[in-house]
Design an enzyme around this catalytic site. Structure first.
Site, short mmCIF file in Angstrom:
data_model
loop_
_atom_site.label_atom_id
_atom_site.label_comp_id
_atom_site.label_asym_id
_atom_site.label_seq_id
_atom_site.Cartn_x
_atom_site.Cartn_y
_atom_site.Cartn_z
N HIS A 49 -60.46 -26.65 86.19
CA HIS A 49 -61.72 -26.83 85.31
C HIS A 49 -61.81 -28.16 85.08
O HIS A 49 -62.98 -29.02 85.22
CB HIS A 49 -62.15 -25.72 84.24
CG HIS A 49 -63.22 -26.09 83.15
ND1 HIS A 49 -64.54 -26.01 83.78
CD2 HIS A 49 -63.16 -26.51 81.97
CE1 HIS A 49 -65.17 -26.49 82.74
NE2 HIS A 49 -64.68 -26.75 81.59
N HIS A 73 -61.45 -32.81 77.85
CA HIS A 73 -62.56 -32.24 77.22
C HIS A 73 -62.08 -30.94 76.25
O HIS A 73 -62.57 -30.61 75.28
CB HIS A 73 -63.91 -32.31 77.76
CG HIS A 73 -63.95 -30.99 78.63
ND1 HIS A 73 -63.56 -30.96 79.94
CD2 HIS A 73 -64.23 -29.87 78.31
CE1 HIS A 73 -63.85 -29.76 80.53
NE2 HIS A 73 -64.23 -29.19 79.50
N GLU A 77 -59.45 -28.09 71.77
CA GLU A 77 -60.17 -26.91 71.48
C GLU A 77 -59.15 -25.56 71.85
O GLU A 77 -58.96 -24.66 71.29
CB GLU A 77 -61.57 -26.39 72.21
CG GLU A 77 -62.02 -25.14 71.82
CD GLU A 77 -62.52 -24.93 70.35
OE1 GLU A 77 -62.39 -25.86 69.62
OE2 GLU A 77 -62.87 -23.84 70.22
N ASP A 78 -58.52 -25.86 73.01
CA ASP A 78 -57.68 -24.70 73.69
C ASP A 78 -56.20 -24.88 73.57
O ASP A 78 -55.65 -24.19 74.23
CB ASP A 78 -58.22 -24.44 74.93
CG ASP A 78 -59.62 -24.02 75.12
OD1 ASP A 78 -60.09 -23.42 74.19
OD2 ASP A 78 -60.35 -24.34 76.24
N ASP A 142 -69.66 -30.11 82.42
CA ASP A 142 -68.87 -29.12 81.98
C ASP A 142 -69.67 -27.84 82.06
O ASP A 142 -69.30 -26.82 82.85
CB ASP A 142 -68.64 -29.33 80.24
CG ASP A 142 -67.77 -28.04 79.71
OD1 ASP A 142 -66.97 -27.54 80.58
OD2 ASP A 142 -68.20 -27.54 78.53
N ASP A 262 -95.13 -29.86 99.31
CA ASP A 262 -93.74 -30.84 99.20
C ASP A 262 -92.42 -29.96 99.37
O ASP A 262 -91.38 -30.43 98.90
CB ASP A 262 -93.77 -31.79 97.96
CG ASP A 262 -94.03 -30.96 96.85
OD1 ASP A 262 -94.15 -29.57 96.81
OD2 ASP A 262 -93.76 -31.47 95.58
#
Ligand code: MN
Length: 731
Positions: A49, A73, A77-78, A142, A262
């Site tokens: 990821h 990133h 958090e993880d 993300d 278009d």
């Protein structure tokens, strides 16, 4: 799915500096190690990821800091990694970006509720917290990867994510002009939310592309021939409109698929603006343009910086095509928007503040987007513009009410601004504030994400002067100022009520009427009606302005001292004395008392219009004093009510004034000419300087016809430069 090698190849194409490459590699290894043993819902290793997110940033030619932040990133958090650790290893910038991303992640916006307004709030909060375009870019990348791999989630989670993507993230990508990400986010969301319609549109588009293939080739060939001949460099490609924008035209604007011009566009890219217009000329010469379909976004760019020429033509097959003509640079901005502007340039240093500022100047929409409070409209124009031009990323904080509503305020705002933004009444009755459940001083600065609760009380003391320093917003200051003015007016009114009541009480006492009885009498409806007063207080205020005077009210009520004036005179005055004033006597004594001398006291010098009372003195007859003259004892039994006669003619009466002024040249001359202008020349004038205060005190005796003229004169003298006090003297 991209391999580590593909990723490396990608950023190696435009990042050549060895140190920059090293930082990316280290971030790569660090994130990979931290996420080791973690897996996504799809079963693949979690690290895939961040790698894909970093790849998307690479496709936008993001700089090394942005790529490293993309790789890292999710580590705070993880995993057990900390912001401090990142700062140490990768520098403050990376740490800051990852910290912002982590905080945004933790807000878990999608859990709150799903109505329109909330999504609008989420966009604001997101932008408010991001503060740095690089944070927004990584967050969008993300989300893009999460949407690409949305299939492995539960159907409910898929829908929730798709909805939020469509309402929060796609509009941000649009506003930033990152068309590439915007259209993919929209198409991926639509596929989840409206799978049947999505498939139907894909089928329609494929059919049209297939049917028109040969025509398209023919068109391209004819244009290419001419451009080659003219030696105009160009690149030509056909482009299919995004599924989502076709969906909007069909289902929100009610068009038929056949009427959408278009769906298939031909895009011609060249080197200069001039050549864009040259190509347009050739196209219009070869094919018939459809009237009203030509748009010059080169001369007038769209708010998100988009530039291009658009025209629609009828080709040989009778079908219509949209042709877009632009330079390479315009094409990059059309696809990547802000990201194109942000494109990593070797050797140039990133200055977040400066570049944010530049972006803000380029993007007019930002002004509506981070919308200022509408109440600011009333603030002076300059202050308003100053507020607007503040760095918008830094400008706003988004604070929650306890019920989850978002209030946006300028940075530095306090609970008072918050309270007034909710409602004027909340502000005026504010007695304290809680932030995130903890009591705080009112001057605490609010932060985005704070939950603010205002404590109010019914009998709150309300705003005071110090609140003006605490409040930050002009609208709150305005409300506070208004409340303070109202308070002042109330205090002034209270003082007037008091003064009026005192004057009235004094007068009534001379008639032997006590205060309680007086109030009862004055409260009668016929009294209030007579003077058009709404209440007793109102009447007191009027009497403090001598309109009416207490004497007039007493006369209206017919209040008379119980004792018969004739009796009083008989009792106290020596008989035989005669009125010397005769017809020129301005005073009337009730009860037919005419045989006594009547004179005006020369301590308080009453003049017509003053509230007066008679004192029966032995030998001197009745001496008339003003009711508030300290020389008469109110309780004396020798007092007798007296009144000014109605038509007094043009007689004048002496009045002593004391004028206090700061000393200056020509002061006396100015005072004298002021008195002359009012037609009451000085009879006597003395002046002296008070050395301690350096003030001049002027004692003057003037002659006036009545109290109205006197008030006028006092007001006029008070207006002479330097004069600050004028009083009527009682000796
Ligand atoms: Mn992520």
């Amino acid at each position: 799915m991209h391999t580590p090698e593909q990723f490396k190849d990608l950023y190696y194409t435009y990042i050549h500096n060895a140190e920059d490459r090293k930082m990316i590699e280290e971030a790569y290894e660090f994130a990979k190690k931290k996420h080791e043993g973690q897996f996504r819902k799809s079963g693949e290793p979690f690290f895939q990821h961040p790698l894909e997110v970093a790849y998307i940033i690479g496709e936008l030619n993001g700089g090394p800091v942005t790529i490293a932040s993309a790789l890292l990133h999710d580590v705070v958090e993880d995993t057990d990694a900390t912001v401090e650790e990142l700062a140490e290893k990768f520098g403050d910038e990376v740490a800051k970006i990852v910290d912002s991303l982590t905080k945004i992640q933790r807000l878990k916006l999608s859990h709150r509720s799903e109505d329109e307004f909330v999504y609008e709030d989420h966009r604001k909060i997101f932008l408010g917290m991001a503060k740095d375009v690089r944070v927004i870019l990584v967050k969008l990348a993300d989300r893009l990867h999460n949407m690409r791999t949305v299939d492995s989630l539960s159907p409910e989670r898929q829908r929730a994510l798709a909805k939020e993507t469509l309402e929060v993230f796609a509009p941000i990508a649009h506003r930033l002009g990152i068309y590439r990400i915007q259209s993919e986010l929209q198409d991926l969301s639509l596929r989840v939310l409206e799978p049947k319609i999505y498939q139907k549109i894909v089928k329609l588009v494929n059919e049209r592309t297939k049917n028109r293939k040969s025509n398209l080739e023919d068109f391209k060939k004819r244009i290419a021939d001419i451009l080659f001949k003219d030696k105009i460099p160009f690149r030509m490609e056909s482009r299919v409109k995004s599924i989502y924008s076709i969906y909007r035209k069909m289902y929100e604007k009610g068009h038929n698929f056949a009427d959408i011009y278009d769906v298939l566009a031909i895009r011609i890219t060249t080197n200069t603006e001039q050549n864009c217009y040259a190509i347009l000329g050739h196209v219009h010469q070869l094919y018939t343009p459809i009237p009203g379909r030509f748009k010059d976004y080169i001369a007038v760019p769209k708010p998100n910086m988009y530039q291009s020429l658009h025209t629609s033509i009828v080709a040989g097959d009778g079908l219509t095509y949209e042709v877009q003509i632009r330079t390479e640079e315009m094409d990059q901005i059309a696809e990547d928007g802000i990201a194109a502007h942000w494109r990593y340039k070797e050797g140039s240093h990133y200055n977040a503040r400066e570049e944010q500022k530049e972006i803000e100047e380029r993007l007019h929409w930002f002004r509506d987007f981070v919308s200022m409070s509408d109440t600011n409209q009333s603030a002076p124009a300059k202050e308003y513009m100053d507020t607007l031009t503040q760095d918008v990323f830094e400008a706003n904080v988004y604070v929650f009410t306890p019920l989850g509503k978002v209030i946006d305020l300028p940075a530095g705002s306090t609970p008072l601004d918050f309270a007034y933004k909710i409602h004027t009444k909340v502000g005026d009755s504010c007695v304290g504030a809680l932030i995130n459940g903890v009591g705080v001083p009112l001057n605490t600065a609010l932060k985005t994400g704070d939950i603010c609760e205002i404590r109010t009380a019914k009998n709150a003391p309300g705003p005071n002067e110090s609140w003006l320093n605490i409040a930050k917003t002009n609208s709150a200051k305005g409300h506070i100022r208004r409340a303070l003015q109202k308070k002042d007016a109330e205090i002034m009114k209270a003082e007037k009520v008091k003064a009026g009541k005192q004057a009235c009480t004094d007068s009534f006492k001379t008639q032997g009427v006590e205060e309680a009885e007086m109030e009862r009498m004055l409260s009668e409806k016929r009294v209030l009606d007579e003077y058009h007063a709404e209440s007793l207080e109102d009447l007191y205020v009027m009497m403090s302005n001598k309109n009416p005077t207490p004497g007039a009210v007493i006369q209206f009520l017919g209040v008379r001292k119980k004792a018969d004036p004739a009796e009083l005179v008989k009792k106290y005055a020596s008989s035989g004395s005669k009125s010397q004033a005769g017809d020129s006597n301005p005073i009337e004594v009730p009860g037919g008392v005419t045989n006594l001398a009547i004179s005006l006291a020369n301590c308080c010098n009453p003049i017509p219009g003053d509230d007066v009372i008679g004192y029966i003195s032995k030998g001197k007859g009745i001496v008339v004093h003003r009711v508030n003259c300290p020389n008469i004892t109110r309780l004396s039994k020798r007092l007798i009510p007296v009144y000014w006669k109605q038509d007094l003619g043009v007689s004048t009466y002496p009045v002593d004034l004391e004028i206090t002024a700061s000393d200056r040249n020509n002061l006396l001359a100015d005072i004298i000419s002021c008195l002359g202008a009012k037609n009451c020349p000085c009879q006597d004038l003395r002046a002296h300087l008070v050395t301690e205060t350096m003030n001049t005190v002027v004692n003057v005796t003037i002659r006036v016809t009545d109290s109205h003229l006197l008030e006028d004169v006092i007001a006029s003298v008070s207006g002479v430069r330097g004069v600050f006090k004028v009083t009527r003297v009682i000796h």
